[in-house]
Design a protein around this motif. Structure first.
Motif, PDB file in Angstrom:
ATOM      1  N   GLY A 143      40.384  -7.750 -30.305  1.00 50.59           N
ATOM      2  CA  GLY A 143      39.358  -6.613 -30.150  1.00 50.59           C
ATOM      3  C   GLY A 143      38.465  -6.668 -29.105  1.00 50.59           C
ATOM      4  N   GLY A 144      38.461  -7.789 -28.237  1.00 52.97           N
ATOM      5  CA  GLY A 144      37.742  -8.121 -27.237  1.00 52.97           C
ATOM      6  C   GLY A 144      38.050  -7.338 -25.960  1.00 52.97           C
ATOM      7  N   SER A 145      37.022  -7.163 -25.052  1.00 49.03           N
ATOM      8  CA  SER A 145      37.441  -6.269 -23.994  1.00 49.03           C
ATOM      9  C   SER A 145      37.079  -7.153 -22.477  1.00 49.03           C
ATOM     10  CB  SER A 145      36.784  -5.093 -24.016  1.00 49.03           C
ATOM     11  OG  SER A 145      36.953  -4.267 -24.909  1.00 49.03           O
ATOM     12  N   LEU A 146      38.008  -6.938 -21.700  1.00 47.07           N
ATOM     13  CA  LEU A 146      37.617  -7.269 -20.301  1.00 47.07           C
ATOM     14  C   LEU A 146      37.448  -6.100 -19.300  1.00 47.07           C
ATOM     15  CD1 LEU A 146      37.716  -9.081 -17.529  1.00 47.07           C
ATOM     16  CD2 LEU A 146      40.279  -8.805 -17.624  1.00 47.07           C
ATOM     17  N   ILE A 147      36.140  -6.170 -18.842  1.00 51.60           N
ATOM     18  CA  ILE A 147      35.655  -5.113 -18.102  1.00 51.60           C
ATOM     19  C   ILE A 147      35.030  -5.442 -16.634  1.00 51.60           C
ATOM     20  CG2 ILE A 147      33.969  -3.094 -17.935  1.00 51.60           C
ATOM     21  CD1 ILE A 147      34.077  -3.432 -21.186  1.00 51.60           C
ATOM     22  N   PHE A 148      35.642  -4.728 -15.599  1.00 56.68           N
ATOM     23  CA  PHE A 148      35.426  -5.235 -14.460  1.00 56.68           C
ATOM     24  C   PHE A 148      35.435  -3.836 -13.155  1.00 56.68           C
ATOM     25  CE2 PHE A 148      40.010  -4.942 -14.963  1.00 56.68           C
ATOM     26  CZ  PHE A 148      40.569  -4.443 -13.995  1.00 56.68           C
ATOM     27  N   SER A 149      34.880  -4.346 -12.157  1.00 55.76           N
ATOM     28  CA  SER A 149      34.909  -3.696 -10.846  1.00 55.76           C
ATOM     29  C   SER A 149      35.628  -4.448  -9.822  1.00 55.76           C
ATOM     30  CB  SER A 149      33.553  -3.094 -10.617  1.00 55.76           C
ATOM     31  OG  SER A 149      32.587  -4.045 -10.224  1.00 55.76           O
ATOM     32  N   THR A 150      36.363  -3.806  -8.671  1.00 54.66           N
ATOM     33  CA  THR A 150      36.813  -4.524  -7.688  1.00 54.66           C
ATOM     34  C   THR A 150      36.872  -3.441  -6.298  1.00 54.66           C
ATOM     35  OG1 THR A 150      38.461  -6.181  -6.877  1.00 54.66           O
ATOM     36  CG2 THR A 150      39.317  -4.243  -8.307  1.00 54.66           C
ATOM     37  N   ASP A 179      46.168   3.384  -7.734  1.00 53.17           N
ATOM     38  CA  ASP A 179      47.760   3.268  -8.423  1.00 53.17           C
ATOM     39  C   ASP A 179      48.132   1.878  -8.657  1.00 53.17           C
ATOM     40  OD1 ASP A 179      47.699   6.063  -8.689  1.00 53.17           O
ATOM     41  OD2 ASP A 179      49.035   6.609  -6.954  1.00 53.17           O
ATOM     42  N   ASP A 180      47.572   1.182  -7.680  1.00 50.95           N
ATOM     43  CA  ASP A 180      48.045  -0.365  -7.738  1.00 50.95           C
ATOM     44  C   ASP A 180      47.526  -1.071  -9.010  1.00 50.95           C
ATOM     45  OD1 ASP A 180      49.445  -0.302  -5.302  1.00 50.95           O
ATOM     46  OD2 ASP A 180      47.592  -1.138  -4.021  1.00 50.95           O
ATOM     47  N   LEU A 181      46.319  -0.828  -9.282  1.00 48.58           N
ATOM     48  CA  LEU A 181      45.544  -1.178 -10.356  1.00 48.58           C
ATOM     49  C   LEU A 181      46.173  -0.798 -11.483  1.00 48.58           C
ATOM     50  CD1 LEU A 181      43.349  -3.085 -11.454  1.00 48.58           C
ATOM     51  CD2 LEU A 181      41.712  -1.329 -10.979  1.00 48.58           C
ATOM     52  N   ARG A 182      46.457   0.626 -11.735  1.00 48.91           N
ATOM     53  CA  ARG A 182      46.773   1.193 -12.750  1.00 48.91           C
ATOM     54  C   ARG A 182      48.048   0.403 -13.243  1.00 48.91           C
ATOM     55  NH1 ARG A 182      44.679   7.289 -11.722  1.00 48.91           N
ATOM     56  NH2 ARG A 182      42.973   7.202 -12.953  1.00 48.91           N
ATOM     57  N   ALA A 183      49.039   0.302 -12.269  1.00 48.85           N
ATOM     58  CA  ALA A 183      50.327  -0.501 -12.539  1.00 48.85           C
ATOM     59  C   ALA A 183      50.043  -1.749 -12.864  1.00 48.85           C
ATOM     60  CB  ALA A 183      51.208  -0.391 -11.099  1.00 48.85           C
ATOM     61  N   MET A 184      49.180  -2.472 -12.371  1.00 46.18           N
ATOM     62  CA  MET A 184      48.845  -3.967 -12.907  1.00 46.18           C
ATOM     63  C   MET A 184      48.436  -3.862 -14.480  1.00 46.18           C
ATOM     64  SD  MET A 184      46.517  -5.342  -9.941  1.00 46.18           S
ATOM     65  CE  MET A 184      47.029  -5.254  -8.192  1.00 46.18           C
ATOM     66  N   LEU A 185      47.671  -2.779 -14.850  1.00 46.20           N
ATOM     67  CA  LEU A 185      47.271  -2.782 -16.251  1.00 46.20           C
ATOM     68  C   LEU A 185      48.092  -1.920 -16.891  1.00 46.20           C
ATOM     69  CD1 LEU A 185      43.565  -1.725 -15.509  1.00 46.20           C
ATOM     70  CD2 LEU A 185      44.343  -3.950 -15.624  1.00 46.20           C
ATOM     71  N   ILE A 250      35.180   1.707  -5.087  1.00 47.23           N
ATOM     72  CA  ILE A 250      35.075   0.764  -6.148  1.00 47.23           C
ATOM     73  C   ILE A 250      36.186   1.247  -7.274  1.00 47.23           C
ATOM     74  CG2 ILE A 250      33.620  -0.727  -7.728  1.00 47.23           C
ATOM     75  CD1 ILE A 250      31.387  -0.522  -5.489  1.00 47.23           C
ATOM     76  N   LEU A 251      36.952   0.265  -7.500  1.00 48.65           N
ATOM     77  CA  LEU A 251      38.022   0.349  -8.819  1.00 48.65           C
ATOM     78  C   LEU A 251      37.258  -0.250 -10.060  1.00 48.65           C
ATOM     79  CD1 LEU A 251      41.257  -0.489  -7.220  1.00 48.65           C
ATOM     80  CD2 LEU A 251      40.051   1.664  -6.910  1.00 48.65           C
ATOM     81  N   PHE A 252      37.327   0.418 -11.077  1.00 49.18           N
ATOM     82  CA  PHE A 252      36.947   0.087 -12.264  1.00 49.18           C
ATOM     83  C   PHE A 252      38.020   0.021 -13.454  1.00 49.18           C
ATOM     84  CE2 PHE A 252      33.265   1.840 -10.318  1.00 49.18           C
ATOM     85  CZ  PHE A 252      32.095   0.825 -10.555  1.00 49.18           C
ATOM     86  N   GLY A 253      38.215  -1.339 -14.206  1.00 49.40           N
ATOM     87  CA  GLY A 253      39.270  -1.250 -14.883  1.00 49.40           C
ATOM     88  C   GLY A 253      38.639  -2.093 -16.401  1.00 49.40           C
ATOM     89  N   ARG A 254      39.354  -1.515 -17.492  1.00 51.26           N
ATOM     90  CA  ARG A 254      39.123  -2.275 -18.703  1.00 51.26           C
ATOM     91  C   ARG A 254      40.474  -2.505 -19.462  1.00 51.26           C
ATOM     92  NH1 ARG A 254      38.904   1.081 -23.755  1.00 51.26           N
ATOM     93  NH2 ARG A 254      40.999   0.353 -23.440  1.00 51.26           N
ATOM     94  N   VAL A 255      40.464  -3.709 -19.742  1.00 48.39           N
ATOM     95  CA  VAL A 255      41.621  -4.104 -20.867  1.00 48.39           C
ATOM     96  C   VAL A 255      41.088  -4.561 -22.121  1.00 48.39           C
ATOM     97  CG1 VAL A 255      43.401  -5.987 -21.244  1.00 48.39           C
ATOM     98  CG2 VAL A 255      43.116  -4.869 -18.918  1.00 48.39           C
ATOM     99  N   THR A 256      41.591  -4.019 -23.245  1.00 45.32           N
ATOM    100  CA  THR A 256      41.366  -4.762 -24.526  1.00 45.32           C
ATOM    101  C   THR A 256      42.352  -5.223 -25.277  1.00 45.32           C
ATOM    102  OG1 THR A 256      39.280  -2.918 -24.966  1.00 45.32           O
ATOM    103  CG2 THR A 256      40.207  -3.979 -26.756  1.00 45.32           C
ATOM    104  N   ARG A 257      42.132  -6.370 -25.818  1.00 46.06           N
ATOM    105  CA  ARG A 257      43.085  -6.972 -26.539  1.00 46.06           C
ATOM    106  C   ARG A 257      43.286  -6.762 -28.091  1.00 46.06           C
ATOM    107  NH1 ARG A 257      43.989 -13.791 -26.556  1.00 46.06           N
ATOM    108  NH2 ARG A 257      45.936 -13.795 -27.786  1.00 46.06           N
TER     109      ARG A 257
END
Length: 260
Positions: A143-150, A179-185, A250-257
């Motif tokens: 339920g934890g999240s990784l939230i970042f900008s790059t 698109d690169d970041l979305r592919a990574m996620l 700036i790209l923003f991403g979020r991953v939730t376990r």
């Protein structure tokens, strides 16, 4: 294991940001905005149940202070590659956390430790962004999240274009596209990414160079050599022939376990 050349590059990055730490805040307009948005996303995604937080690449503490204000009871582990930046963040006060010099690509933790991992404008210094994101995601509790900008590839587009018109390649690293970041996620079950553009009102080529030096972003992309004085003058003239300002993508991403 990091090979010698990568270790040397990481040390250069650490030294450059350490040298800029004392005056970083004077030049960090887009950095403030990105950190504020990361904190907002984090609060929307994880409003409750956060007891342990990890920050990667704290810089002088924009995001650090904002996150602690939102979760004052949480245990915070604040990290940066640069001891100088860590010292600056810790000396600003208002943060009751544990400060560690650490490479975000090689975390010293193992297994699911954190409810929230945050980072703003640090991941662009990773050697392998996809692997770095995956490694950090493994540190999330269910339920934890990784939230970042790059940084995104559209950053400093006019500066890059000025180099191209002179038959040269800018030292600015090759950042990923959205698109690169979305592919990574894409391999994560619960993830998203989006981008924002921030104007950089630098007032000309000298102002842009002063901005980059002021924030410590002076280590060129791998394999790039500094321009000769003559080439730099040509690029500066080409840049100013088309205007005086540039911008950040700036790209923003979020991953939730997932919860088992």
């Amino acid at each position: 294991m990091i090979d010698g050349s990568r270790q040397w590059r990481k040390q250069r990055i650490s030294d450059a940001f350490g040298a800029a730490a004392a005056h970083y805040d004077d030049h960090a307009g887009p950095q403030r905005l990105a950190a504020a948005l990361v904190a907002d996303i984090a609060q929307r995604q994880k409003p409750d149940g956060v007891t342990r937080i990890l920050e990667i690449g704290c810089g002088t503490g924009f995001l650090t202070r904002d996150i602690q204000a939102r979760w004052p009871g949480a245990e915070m582990v604040v990290t940066d590659l640069s001891p100088g930046m860590l010292e600056q963040a810790a000396s600003a006060g208002h943060v009751a956390g544990r400060f560690l010099t650490m490479d975000g690509e090689a975390p010293i933790f193992d297994g699911p430790w954190f409810d929230l991992i945050v980072s703003s404008l640090a991941f662009q210094w990773f050697d392998d962004l996809a692997s770095g994101i995956a490694r950090l995601a493994e540190l999330l509790r269910p339920g934890g999240s990784l939230i970042f900008s790059t940084m995104g590839q559209g950053s400093f587009a006019r500066w890059r274009a000025a180099h191209a018109r002179c038959g040269l390649v800018a030292g600015v690293p090759d950042y990923p596209t959205l698109d690169d970041l979305r592919a990574m996620l894409a391999g994560f079950g619960d993830a998203f990414a989006f981008d924002e553009e921030y104007a950089l009102n630098c007032g000309g080529a000298r102002g842009l160079i002063a901005h980059l030096r002021g924030i410590g972003a002076v280590v060129p992309g791998e394999g790039r050599a500094p321009l000769s004085p003559g080439d730099l003058r040509r690029v500066m003239a080409a840049f100013e022939a088309e205007g005086s300002n540039d911008s950040y993508q700036i790209l923003f991403g979020r991953v939730t376990r997932g919860v088992a």
